[in-house]
Design a protein around this motif. Sequence first.
Motif, PDB file in Angstrom:
ATOM      1  N   MET A   1       0.819  -1.189   0.000  1.00 16.15           N
ATOM      2  CA  MET A   1       0.000   0.000   0.000  1.00 16.15           C
ATOM      3  C   MET A   1       0.869   1.260   0.000  1.00 16.15           C
ATOM      4  SD  MET A   1      -3.079   1.254   0.020  1.00 16.15           S
ATOM      5  CE  MET A   1      -4.536   1.149   0.958  1.00 16.15           C
ATOM      6  N   GLN A   2       1.950   1.269   0.801  1.00 14.76           N
ATOM      7  CA  GLN A   2       2.799   2.458   0.854  1.00 14.76           C
ATOM      8  C   GLN A   2       3.422   2.758  -0.512  1.00 14.76           C
ATOM      9  OE1 GLN A   2       2.795   0.066   3.184  1.00 14.76           O
ATOM     10  NE2 GLN A   2       2.113   1.162   4.982  1.00 14.76           N
ATOM     11  N   ALA A   3       3.823   1.711  -1.235  1.00 11.03           N
ATOM     12  CA  ALA A   3       4.406   1.922  -2.567  1.00 11.03           C
ATOM     13  C   ALA A   3       3.364   2.512  -3.512  1.00 11.03           C
ATOM     14  CB  ALA A   3       4.954   0.603  -3.108  1.00 11.03           C
ATOM     15  N   TRP A   4       2.136   2.102  -3.370  1.00 10.21           N
ATOM     16  CA  TRP A   4       1.050   2.622  -4.200  1.00 10.21           C
ATOM     17  C   TRP A   4       0.834   4.106  -3.908  1.00 10.21           C
ATOM     18  CZ3 TRP A   4      -4.741   1.819  -3.018  1.00 10.21           C
ATOM     19  CH2 TRP A   4      -5.516   2.185  -4.122  1.00 10.21           C
ATOM     20  N   VAL A   5       0.812   4.479  -2.642  1.00  7.65           N
ATOM     21  CA  VAL A   5       0.632   5.886  -2.271  1.00  7.65           C
ATOM     22  C   VAL A   5       1.805   6.715  -2.792  1.00  7.65           C
ATOM     23  CG1 VAL A   5       0.356   7.532  -0.374  1.00  7.65           C
ATOM     24  CG2 VAL A   5      -0.763   5.290  -0.251  1.00  7.65           C
ATOM     25  N   LEU A   6       3.005   6.192  -2.665  1.00 12.05           N
ATOM     26  CA  LEU A   6       4.178   6.915  -3.179  1.00 12.05           C
ATOM     27  C   LEU A   6       4.057   7.153  -4.687  1.00 12.05           C
ATOM     28  CD1 LEU A   6       6.984   5.190  -1.117  1.00 12.05           C
ATOM     29  CD2 LEU A   6       6.346   7.622  -1.026  1.00 12.05           C
ATOM     30  N   ALA A   7       3.541   6.188  -5.423  1.00 13.12           N
ATOM     31  CA  ALA A   7       3.342   6.369  -6.863  1.00 13.12           C
ATOM     32  C   ALA A   7       2.297   7.450  -7.122  1.00 13.12           C
ATOM     33  CB  ALA A   7       2.918   5.045  -7.503  1.00 13.12           C
ATOM     34  N   CYS A   8       1.278   7.539  -6.284  1.00 15.41           N
ATOM     35  CA  CYS A   8       0.247   8.576  -6.421  1.00 15.41           C
ATOM     36  C   CYS A   8       0.806   9.959  -6.133  1.00 15.41           C
ATOM     37  CB  CYS A   8      -0.928   8.267  -5.489  1.00 15.41           C
ATOM     38  SG  CYS A   8      -1.894   6.835  -5.992  1.00 15.41           S
ATOM     39  N   VAL A   9       1.747  10.041  -5.210  1.00 13.55           N
ATOM     40  CA  VAL A   9       2.392  11.315  -4.890  1.00 13.55           C
ATOM     41  C   VAL A   9       3.333  11.723  -6.023  1.00 13.55           C
ATOM     42  CG1 VAL A   9       3.999  12.459  -3.303  1.00 13.55           C
ATOM     43  CG2 VAL A   9       2.192  10.974  -2.401  1.00 13.55           C
ATOM     44  N   ALA A  10       4.047  10.764  -6.576  1.00 13.58           N
ATOM     45  CA  ALA A  10       5.007  11.052  -7.645  1.00 13.58           C
ATOM     46  C   ALA A  10       4.323  11.503  -8.928  1.00 13.58           C
ATOM     47  CB  ALA A  10       5.866   9.817  -7.922  1.00 13.58           C
ATOM     48  N   ASP A  11       3.083  11.069  -9.151  1.00 11.08           N
ATOM     49  CA  ASP A  11       2.355  11.413 -10.375  1.00 11.08           C
ATOM     50  C   ASP A  11       0.957  11.905 -10.014  1.00 11.08           C
ATOM     51  OD1 ASP A  11       1.512  11.660 -13.004  1.00 11.08           O
ATOM     52  OD2 ASP A  11       1.233   9.501 -13.311  1.00 11.08           O
ATOM     53  N   PRO A  12       0.860  13.122  -9.419  1.00 16.25           N
ATOM     54  CA  PRO A  12      -0.436  13.587  -8.916  1.00 16.25           C
ATOM     55  C   PRO A  12      -1.496  13.777  -9.987  1.00 16.25           C
ATOM     56  CG  PRO A  12       1.194  15.338  -8.761  1.00 16.25           C
ATOM     57  CD  PRO A  12       1.912  14.094  -9.189  1.00 16.25           C
ATOM     58  N   GLY A  13      -1.105  13.969 -11.229  1.00 13.87           N
ATOM     59  CA  GLY A  13      -2.083  14.174 -12.299  1.00 13.87           C
ATOM     60  C   GLY A  13      -2.429  12.904 -13.050  1.00 13.87           C
ATOM     61  N   GLY A  14      -1.816  11.800 -12.682  1.00 14.60           N
ATOM     62  CA  GLY A  14      -2.051  10.541 -13.380  1.00 14.60           C
ATOM     63  C   GLY A  14      -3.409   9.955 -13.062  1.00 14.60           C
ATOM     64  N   SER A  15      -3.684   8.811 -13.668  1.00 10.95           N
ATOM     65  CA  SER A  15      -4.990   8.199 -13.439  1.00 10.95           C
ATOM     66  C   SER A  15      -4.908   6.747 -12.965  1.00 10.95           C
ATOM     67  CB  SER A  15      -5.827   8.263 -14.712  1.00 10.95           C
ATOM     68  OG  SER A  15      -5.196   7.540 -15.741  1.00 10.95           O
ATOM     69  N   GLU A  16      -3.772   6.105 -13.126  1.00 10.17           N
ATOM     70  CA  GLU A  16      -3.670   4.710 -12.695  1.00 10.17           C
ATOM     71  C   GLU A  16      -2.281   4.422 -12.144  1.00 10.17           C
ATOM     72  OE1 GLU A  16      -5.194   1.537 -15.012  1.00 10.17           O
ATOM     73  OE2 GLU A  16      -6.657   2.823 -15.999  1.00 10.17           O
ATOM     74  N   ALA A  17      -2.038   4.898 -10.934  1.00  8.54           N
ATOM     75  CA  ALA A  17      -0.736   4.684 -10.300  1.00  8.54           C
ATOM     76  C   ALA A  17      -0.532   3.205 -10.001  1.00  8.54           C
ATOM     77  CB  ALA A  17      -0.637   5.483  -9.016  1.00  8.54           C
ATOM     78  N   ARG A  18       0.645   2.759 -10.227  1.00  6.27           N
ATOM     79  CA  ARG A  18       1.032   1.397  -9.871  1.00  6.27           C
ATOM     80  C   ARG A  18       2.286   1.510  -9.024  1.00  6.27           C
ATOM     81  NH1 ARG A  18      -3.406  -0.591 -11.072  1.00  6.27           N
ATOM     82  NH2 ARG A  18      -3.914  -1.127 -13.193  1.00  6.27           N
ATOM     83  N   GLY A  19       2.198   1.047  -7.816  1.00  3.85           N
ATOM     84  CA  GLY A  19       3.352   1.097  -6.936  1.00  3.85           C
ATOM     85  C   GLY A  19       4.364   0.034  -7.293  1.00  3.85           C
ATOM     86  N   GLU A  20       5.560   0.282  -6.861  1.00  3.99           N
ATOM     87  CA  GLU A  20       6.644  -0.684  -7.057  1.00  3.99           C
ATOM     88  C   GLU A  20       6.282  -2.003  -6.364  1.00  3.99           C
ATOM     89  OE1 GLU A  20      11.137  -1.165  -5.298  1.00  3.99           O
ATOM     90  OE2 GLU A  20      10.368   0.859  -5.632  1.00  3.99           O
ATOM     91  N   ARG A  21       6.484  -3.096  -7.041  1.00  4.12           N
ATOM     92  CA  ARG A  21       6.173  -4.415  -6.481  1.00  4.12           C
ATOM     93  C   ARG A  21       7.229  -4.810  -5.452  1.00  4.12           C
ATOM     94  NH1 ARG A  21       1.524  -6.354  -6.986  1.00  4.12           N
ATOM     95  NH2 ARG A  21       2.281  -8.461  -7.086  1.00  4.12           N
TER      96      ARG A  21
END
Length: 191
Positions: A1-21
């Motif tokens: 979950m934390q990796a997913w949130v970090l991906a959302c922070v890194a790409d705030p304008g995106g639409s489908e964040a995928r965190g590092e596995r």
Amino acid sequence: MQAWVLACVADPGGSEARGERPPKVWEEIVPWWDDKRAALRRAFDAGPDTPAQMLFPFYEANLGAWARRQAHEVAIHRVDVELAGRQEATTFDTAFAADGVDEALSMIIHRRGTDWSAVGASGTVLVHAEDARRLWSLTLAPGQPPALAAPAEPDVTLSGGADAVYKRLWRRPADVSITGDAELLDPLETP
């Protein structure tokens, strides 16, 4: 979950964040998770209004919304770990627990991806976090998600301390009082 949130922070304008596995090697998982946890704490230092991609449309797209979501996600899973270890579960602060009740009833429950067409419940539910002096009234109608409404004569009341009501809504053991048709609480359980 934390990796997913970090991906959302890194790409705030995106639409489908995928965190590092996470790594597949067991010995690498805990250090990887510690790194993500530390990175997330640093990200939250940017402040609650910092834009962040939010994949749940009913939350604001910022770090404040992610902080709230993460706080309640971790709190409930902490209870799971404590109960699995046969320990007494943590008692949460009244204000925090009441916020968790509010999140469950105003965002999570009635906006989850449930096919409400199969739900036939009809009535009024009153949820009372006594120590927080907060009330939530929900109307249930067949085929419809529960809707927050003005207080009305309830068909069922769920009441207790905010901590107990919070845990009960998240389907964890809790000492609550239920008066009336308890089956009307079924549509209010969190996913």
